[in-house]
Design a protein around this motif. Structure first.
Motif, PDB file in Angstrom:
ATOM      1  N   VAL A   1       0.846  -1.180   0.000  1.00 40.49           N
ATOM      2  CA  VAL A   1       0.000   0.000   0.000  1.00 40.49           C
ATOM      3  C   VAL A   1       0.887   1.237   0.000  1.00 40.49           C
ATOM      4  O   VAL A   1       1.751   1.375   0.871  1.00 40.49           O
ATOM      5  N   PRO A   2       0.741   2.143  -0.950  1.00 39.80           N
ATOM      6  CA  PRO A   2       1.583   3.348  -0.961  1.00 39.80           C
ATOM      7  C   PRO A   2       1.272   4.231   0.242  1.00 39.80           C
ATOM      8  O   PRO A   2       0.146   4.243   0.750  1.00 39.80           O
ATOM      9  N   PRO A   3       2.262   4.973   0.738  1.00 44.12           N
ATOM     10  CA  PRO A   3       2.023   5.847   1.894  1.00 44.12           C
ATOM     11  C   PRO A   3       1.073   6.984   1.562  1.00 44.12           C
ATOM     12  O   PRO A   3       0.972   7.423   0.418  1.00 44.12           O
ATOM     13  N   GLY A   4       0.368   7.463   2.574  1.00 43.84           N
ATOM     14  CA  GLY A   4      -0.552   8.570   2.396  1.00 43.84           C
ATOM     15  C   GLY A   4       0.163   9.904   2.407  1.00 43.84           C
ATOM     16  O   GLY A   4       1.387   9.973   2.568  1.00 43.84           O
ATOM     17  N   PRO A   5      -0.566  11.002   2.255  1.00 41.30           N
ATOM     18  CA  PRO A   5       0.038  12.338   2.331  1.00 41.30           C
ATOM     19  C   PRO A   5       0.631  12.587   3.721  1.00 41.30           C
ATOM     20  O   PRO A   5       0.161  12.023   4.713  1.00 41.30           O
ATOM     21  N   ASN A   6       1.658  13.415   3.783  1.00 37.45           N
ATOM     22  CA  ASN A   6       2.271  13.745   5.070  1.00 37.45           C
ATOM     23  C   ASN A   6       1.252  14.344   6.034  1.00 37.45           C
ATOM     24  O   ASN A   6       0.393  15.143   5.649  1.00 37.45           O
ATOM     25  N   ILE A   7       1.373  13.955   7.287  1.00 39.58           N
ATOM     26  CA  ILE A   7       0.528  14.526   8.333  1.00 39.58           C
ATOM     27  C   ILE A   7       1.141  15.851   8.781  1.00 39.58           C
ATOM     28  O   ILE A   7       2.334  15.939   9.077  1.00 39.58           O
TER      29      ILE A   7
ATOM     30  N   MET B   1      10.980   4.725  13.268  1.00 39.22           N
ATOM     31  CA  MET B   1      10.395   4.678  11.927  1.00 39.22           C
ATOM     32  C   MET B   1      10.089   3.242  11.533  1.00 39.22           C
ATOM     33  O   MET B   1      10.633   2.286  12.083  1.00 39.22           O
ATOM     34  N   ASN B   2       9.192   3.095  10.564  1.00 38.93           N
ATOM     35  CA  ASN B   2       8.974   1.798   9.915  1.00 38.93           C
ATOM     36  C   ASN B   2       8.570   2.045   8.470  1.00 38.93           C
ATOM     37  O   ASN B   2       8.020   3.096   8.135  1.00 38.93           O
ATOM     38  N   TYR B   3       8.854   1.079   7.620  1.00 34.33           N
ATOM     39  CA  TYR B   3       8.548   1.214   6.205  1.00 34.33           C
ATOM     40  C   TYR B   3       7.716   0.047   5.685  1.00 34.33           C
ATOM     41  O   TYR B   3       7.669  -0.191   4.490  1.00 34.33           O
ATOM     42  N   GLU B   4       7.076  -0.704   6.581  1.00 32.41           N
ATOM     43  CA  GLU B   4       6.235  -1.811   6.134  1.00 32.41           C
ATOM     44  C   GLU B   4       5.035  -1.259   5.376  1.00 32.41           C
ATOM     45  O   GLU B   4       4.257  -0.468   5.925  1.00 32.41           O
TER      46      GLU B   4
ATOM     47  N   TYR C   1      -1.174   4.665   6.403  1.00 37.18           N
ATOM     48  CA  TYR C   1      -0.619   5.122   7.669  1.00 37.18           C
ATOM     49  C   TYR C   1      -0.461   3.902   8.567  1.00 37.18           C
ATOM     50  O   TYR C   1      -1.397   3.118   8.736  1.00 37.18           O
ATOM     51  N   HIS C   2       0.731   3.758   9.131  1.00 38.93           N
ATOM     52  CA  HIS C   2       1.050   2.564   9.910  1.00 38.93           C
ATOM     53  C   HIS C   2       1.815   2.971  11.161  1.00 38.93           C
ATOM     54  O   HIS C   2       2.870   3.585  11.078  1.00 38.93           O
ATOM     55  N   PHE C   3       1.264   2.634  12.316  1.00 41.57           N
ATOM     56  CA  PHE C   3       1.931   2.838  13.596  1.00 41.57           C
ATOM     57  C   PHE C   3       2.428   1.487  14.093  1.00 41.57           C
ATOM     58  O   PHE C   3       1.655   0.528  14.186  1.00 41.57           O
ATOM     59  N   ASP C   4       3.711   1.424  14.414  1.00 42.88           N
ATOM     60  CA  ASP C   4       4.290   0.224  15.011  1.00 42.88           C
ATOM     61  C   ASP C   4       4.652   0.598  16.447  1.00 42.88           C
ATOM     62  O   ASP C   4       5.681   1.219  16.709  1.00 42.88           O
TER      63      ASP C   4
ATOM     64  N   GLY D   1       6.616   5.507  13.146  1.00 51.72           N
ATOM     65  CA  GLY D   1       5.685   6.018  12.160  1.00 51.72           C
ATOM     66  C   GLY D   1       6.183   5.685  10.775  1.00 51.72           C
ATOM     67  O   GLY D   1       7.403   5.649  10.545  1.00 51.72           O
ATOM     68  N   ASN D   2       5.273   5.444   9.840  1.00 51.15           N
ATOM     69  CA  ASN D   2       5.734   5.204   8.475  1.00 51.15           C
ATOM     70  C   ASN D   2       6.049   6.541   7.798  1.00 51.15           C
ATOM     71  O   ASN D   2       6.066   7.594   8.450  1.00 51.15           O
ATOM     72  N   VAL D   3       6.306   6.520   6.502  1.00 52.22           N
ATOM     73  CA  VAL D   3       6.864   7.674   5.781  1.00 52.22           C
ATOM     74  C   VAL D   3       6.131   8.994   6.049  1.00 52.22           C
ATOM     75  O   VAL D   3       6.773   9.997   6.380  1.00 52.22           O
ATOM     76  N   PRO D   4       4.794   9.076   5.938  1.00 56.47           N
ATOM     77  CA  PRO D   4       4.137  10.374   6.118  1.00 56.47           C
ATOM     78  C   PRO D   4       4.038  10.821   7.572  1.00 56.47           C
ATOM     79  O   PRO D   4       3.593  11.938   7.842  1.00 56.47           O
ATOM     80  N   ILE D   5       4.451   9.976   8.503  1.00 59.21           N
ATOM     81  CA  ILE D   5       4.442  10.320   9.927  1.00 59.21           C
ATOM     82  C   ILE D   5       5.859  10.612  10.401  1.00 59.21           C
ATOM     83  O   ILE D   5       6.106  11.616  11.065  1.00 59.21           O
TER      84      ILE D   5
END
Length: 269
Positions: free
Chosen positions: A29-35, A120-123, A128-131, A83-87
């Motif tokens: 799933v591609p990352p969402g827009p930056n928060i 950070m995480n890139y899964e 949006y993905h919180f680990d 947080g993933n890329v946009p976080i």
């Protein structure tokens, strides 16, 4: 030759299937827009996982990709997350705060708790993905249901950005990183209230009026490289995502040392 041709055709078909998405595993799933610092935004959907020890604070070294250590201790108290890329935003999301909650499975309390972004995480499992740390993941559960929630593994959740709040008296703090010297100064910034994250740091040397921009090295660490030795004490100007700035005057003293912590007398309101 016929057998060789058949094998080649089969190999090409396998490669084509892999390239075309025929490989095993969940779809990426591609990352969402930056928060951003929109504190009136609605709750957004995300997916949640956890790592480390069930009641722990994430990484085994109590650190993470922001470079902040001892996240098991106050004021973070283990309530941290990747947080993933946009976080995470290549480190510019370090220190930002989020309210998070879940409604399913049944162990979820549906009540929000607040976490700090320190890793950070890139899964690619969600836009949006919180680990979370084990502790933070369990905090979304009903009392006594923490273990049950952690057993669920990947869950759906909701989140929204909030202003960071620290205990009264907590000031913006700087850690001069190991390896720093008069020609290379690397500084970690933490305990930033309000926006929580830092998008720019500038350095002012003793006796000089000019502010010199520092470069983001990695995580929450900013650096200054110079051919001419820097002259302490150093003042640091911190700018957060919404454009607010403050100045920690002479926060790094004349006799500064690498691997030392310097606490300012300023904080964002």
């Amino acid at each position: 030759m016929g057998s060789l041709t058949t094998n080649i055709v089969l190999a090409v078909a396998v490669v084509a299937a892999l390239v075309g998405g025929g490989s095993c595993g969940p779809p990426k799933v591609p990352p969402g827009p930056n928060i951003t610092t929109n504190y009136n935004a609605p709750w957004l959907p995300a997916r949640a996982t956890w790592y480390g020890q069930p009641y722990g604070s994430g990484p085994a070294d109590n650190g993470g990709a922001c470079g902040i250590k001892n996240v098991n201790l106050p004021p973070y108290n283990g309530m941290i997350s990747c947080g993933n890329v946009p976080i995470f935003k290549d480190g510019r999301g370090c220190g930002s705060c989020y309210e998070v909650k879940c409604e399913q499975p049944a162990a979820c309390s549906k009540q929000p708790v607040t976490v700090f972004i320190t890793d950070m995480n890139y899964e690619p499992i969600s836009a949006y993905h919180f680990d979370f740390s084990g502790k933070a993941f369990g905090a979304m559960a009903c009392p006594g249901k923490e273990t049950e929630l952690r057993k669920a593994g990947i869950i759906d959740m909701q989140f929204r950005r909030v202003r960071c709040k620290y205990p009264s008296g907590q000031k913006v703090t700087f850690h001069v990183e190991k390896g720093s010297n008069p020609n290379y100064l690397a500084v970690l910034v933490k305990f930033v209230a309000d926006d929580g994250d830092v998008i720019q740091m500038d350095l002012q040397e003793a006796g000089l009026p000019a502010w010199r921009p520092m470069k983001l090295s990695w995580g929450a660490i900013w650096r200054m490289d110079t051919a001419t030795p820097l002259k302490a004490p150093f003042s640091i100007r911190v700018t957060t995502e919404s454009g607010k700035s403050l100045i920690a005057k002479d926060v790094i003293p004349v006799n500064w040392m690498p691997d030392a912590v310097y606490v300012s007398n300023v904080q964002f309101c």
